[in-house]
Design an enzyme around this catalytic site. Structure first.
Site, PDB file in Angstrom:
ATOM      1  N   HIS A 156      32.715  43.348  32.859  1.00 31.90           N
ATOM      2  CA  HIS A 156      32.452  42.473  34.010  1.00 31.90           C
ATOM      3  C   HIS A 156      32.193  43.294  35.259  1.00 31.90           C
ATOM      4  O   HIS A 156      32.543  44.480  35.349  1.00 31.90           O
ATOM      5  CB  HIS A 156      33.647  41.536  34.266  1.00 31.90           C
ATOM      6  CG  HIS A 156      34.899  42.263  34.685  1.00 31.90           C
ATOM      7  ND1 HIS A 156      35.686  42.956  33.789  1.00 31.90           N
ATOM      8  CD2 HIS A 156      35.487  42.428  35.902  1.00 31.90           C
ATOM      9  CE1 HIS A 156      36.703  43.509  34.422  1.00 31.90           C
ATOM     10  NE2 HIS A 156      36.607  43.214  35.729  1.00 31.90           N
ATOM     11  N   ASP A 164      33.329  42.737  39.255  1.00 27.47           N
ATOM     12  CA  ASP A 164      34.392  41.934  39.862  1.00 27.47           C
ATOM     13  C   ASP A 164      33.841  40.736  40.658  1.00 27.47           C
ATOM     14  O   ASP A 164      32.915  40.889  41.465  1.00 27.47           O
ATOM     15  CB  ASP A 164      35.263  42.812  40.785  1.00 27.47           C
ATOM     16  CG  ASP A 164      36.106  43.807  39.995  1.00 27.47           C
ATOM     17  OD1 ASP A 164      36.419  43.527  38.820  1.00 27.47           O
ATOM     18  OD2 ASP A 164      36.434  44.877  40.565  1.00 27.47           O
ATOM     19  N   HIS A 186      32.663  47.125  34.376  1.00 28.70           N
ATOM     20  CA  HIS A 186      33.766  47.895  33.824  1.00 28.70           C
ATOM     21  C   HIS A 186      34.543  47.075  32.809  1.00 28.70           C
ATOM     22  O   HIS A 186      34.397  45.842  32.740  1.00 28.70           O
ATOM     23  CB  HIS A 186      34.680  48.439  34.926  1.00 28.70           C
ATOM     24  CG  HIS A 186      35.204  47.387  35.849  1.00 28.70           C
ATOM     25  ND1 HIS A 186      34.451  46.837  36.866  1.00 28.70           N
ATOM     26  CD2 HIS A 186      36.410  46.764  35.904  1.00 28.70           C
ATOM     27  CE1 HIS A 186      35.175  45.936  37.511  1.00 28.70           C
ATOM     28  NE2 HIS A 186      36.356  45.865  36.943  1.00 28.70           N
ATOM     29  N   ARG A 216      44.576  46.707  42.867  1.00 33.42           N
ATOM     30  CA  ARG A 216      43.193  46.807  43.343  1.00 33.42           C
ATOM     31  C   ARG A 216      43.059  46.189  44.732  1.00 33.42           C
ATOM     32  O   ARG A 216      43.690  45.178  45.034  1.00 33.42           O
ATOM     33  CB  ARG A 216      42.296  46.041  42.353  1.00 33.42           C
ATOM     34  CG  ARG A 216      40.825  46.157  42.636  1.00 33.42           C
ATOM     35  CD  ARG A 216      40.030  45.285  41.682  1.00 33.42           C
ATOM     36  NE  ARG A 216      39.943  43.930  42.199  1.00 33.42           N
ATOM     37  CZ  ARG A 216      39.534  42.878  41.483  1.00 33.42           C
ATOM     38  NH1 ARG A 216      39.210  43.000  40.213  1.00 33.42           N
ATOM     39  NH2 ARG A 216      39.463  41.691  42.043  1.00 33.42           N
TER      40      ARG A 216
HETATM   41  O1  LIG Z   1      42.806  47.425  34.408  1.00 31.57           O
HETATM   42  C1  LIG Z   1      41.851  48.135  34.745  1.00 31.57           C
HETATM   43  O2  LIG Z   1      41.761  49.323  34.498  1.00 31.57           O
HETATM   44  C2  LIG Z   1      40.705  47.502  35.473  1.00 31.57           C
HETATM   45  C3  LIG Z   1      41.015  46.106  35.813  1.00 31.57           C
HETATM   46  C4  LIG Z   1      39.885  45.441  36.506  1.00 31.57           C
HETATM   47  O3  LIG Z   1      39.012  44.893  35.902  1.00 31.57           O
HETATM   48  C5  LIG Z   1      39.841  45.512  37.972  1.00 31.57           C
HETATM   49  O4  LIG Z   1      40.756  46.054  38.590  1.00 31.57           O
HETATM   50  O5  LIG Z   1      38.868  45.015  38.542  1.00 31.57           O
HETATM   51 FE   LIG Z   2      37.554  44.213  37.286  1.00 34.91          FE
END
Ligand SMILES: O=C(O)CCC(=O)C(=O)O
Ligand SMILES: [Fe+2]
Length: 297
Positions: A102, A104, A260, A275
């Site tokens: 995806h 974000d 990602h 995040r």
């Molecule tokens: O858990 C992760 O490494 C990435 C998670 C994710 O998709 C994000 O933080 O946007």
């Molecule tokens: Fe993400």
């Protein structure tokens, strides 16, 4: 005289088409401006950059650093972590595992420009994250498919696809259900071009990923087949980089240049990442037509 701090910064690519590690920087809200502009340049060049062992950071100083990259803001549906202004926490114990390709928050028209992710609790083994370069994916398409993609629009929504949700393993149904209810507390539907022109680099990128469902003008099954062809160019291993986390590592990605996937291969070990997303960008296609919200309920 050159700033000695600037001399220490080193950008080292970690894969051929995406991803670089940046050495010699301690991230903080009052980072030297020269260093900051080198980080920005590295982001344009490499799409995702990694900083090892920034263990001095806490939630507040992660937020302070994030502010340098743009205006931070909270996730549209998931409440911010306690005692923070903007932090979106993914805690495996709460069923938050992003093991789906995806970009974000593409279910709203204003897509975050950058995401800044910090590894807080990292399993002994497993739990890597993979990023893909969506410009290389676009450029890899054969001419006919590239021209087709340039004309298409897709509908993105945060309404979970139940088939996909089954991929979240080692999490009880109750926990999954609760997380899903929060994530879907407001359902958005947004129309984005399948190919958008990046505001800073002017490059074209596929804009798809897990929130993309229907392609306008095509049936559900045609959409699925079209998307799976385009997705296969995003996820081909040549266009990706994989990061093996240590606690304190920070990854920053250009959200409109990447997708990602967080690999959920760590069984019942605990994994927590935090995040901050900053900067809102409404994507445009090559005719300068903008994404728009279709529905919110
Ligand atoms: O858990 C992760 O490494 C990435 C998670 C994710 O998709 C994000 O933080 O946007
Ligand atoms: Fe993400």
């Amino acid at each position: 005289m050159t700033d000695t701090k600037t001399q220490q910064i080193k950008v080292v690519p970690v894969a051929g088409r995406i991803g670089a590690e940046i050495h010699g920087v301690q991230l903080s809200g009052d980072l030297d401006l020269n260093i900051f502009s080198e980080i920005k340049q590295a982001l344009n060049d490499h799409k995702v950059v990694f900083f090892k062992r920034q263990n001095h950071l806490d939630d507040a100083s992660q937020e302070a650093f994030a502010k340098l990259l743009g205006e931070p803001y909270a996730h549209p549906t998931v409440p911010v972590k306690n005692d923070t202004n903007y932090i979106f926490e993914l805690d495996s114990a709460q069923g938050a595992k992003a093991n789906q390709w995806h970009t974000d928050v593409t279910f709203v028209p204003e897509v975050p420009k950058y995401s800044i992710l910090r590894g807080v609790t990292i399993p002994k083994v497993g739990g890597d994250t993979v990023w893909a370069n969506t410009n290389k994916a676009y450029e890899d398409l054969p001419d006919g498919l590239r021209h087709l993609a340039d004309e298409l629009w897709a509908i993105h929504t945060n309404e979970y696809d139940y088939a996909q949700f089954k991929q979240v393993e080692n999490t009880t149904d109750e926990v999954k259900k609760k997380y899903r209810e929060i994530f879907e507390s407001t359902i958005y539907k947004t129309r984005h071009p399948v190919v958008h022109v990046h505001a800073e680099t002017g490059k074209r990128h596929l804009l798809l990923g897990g929130f993309a469902g229907r392609v306008e003008g095509y049936t559900t099954s045609e959409s699925e087949r079209l998307l799976s062809i385009f997705d296969s160019y995003v996820t081909r291993l040549e266009n990706t980089v994989r990061w093996q986390w240590s606690e304190g590592d920070v990854a920053i990605w250009d959200n409109l240049a990447t997708q990602h996937y967080a690999i959920a291969d760590y069984e019942d070990q605990h994994r927590v990442v935090r995040r901050v997303t900053v900067g809102k960008e409404i994507p445009v296609n090559k005719e300068n037509e903008s994404s728009r919200l279709l529905n919110k309920k």
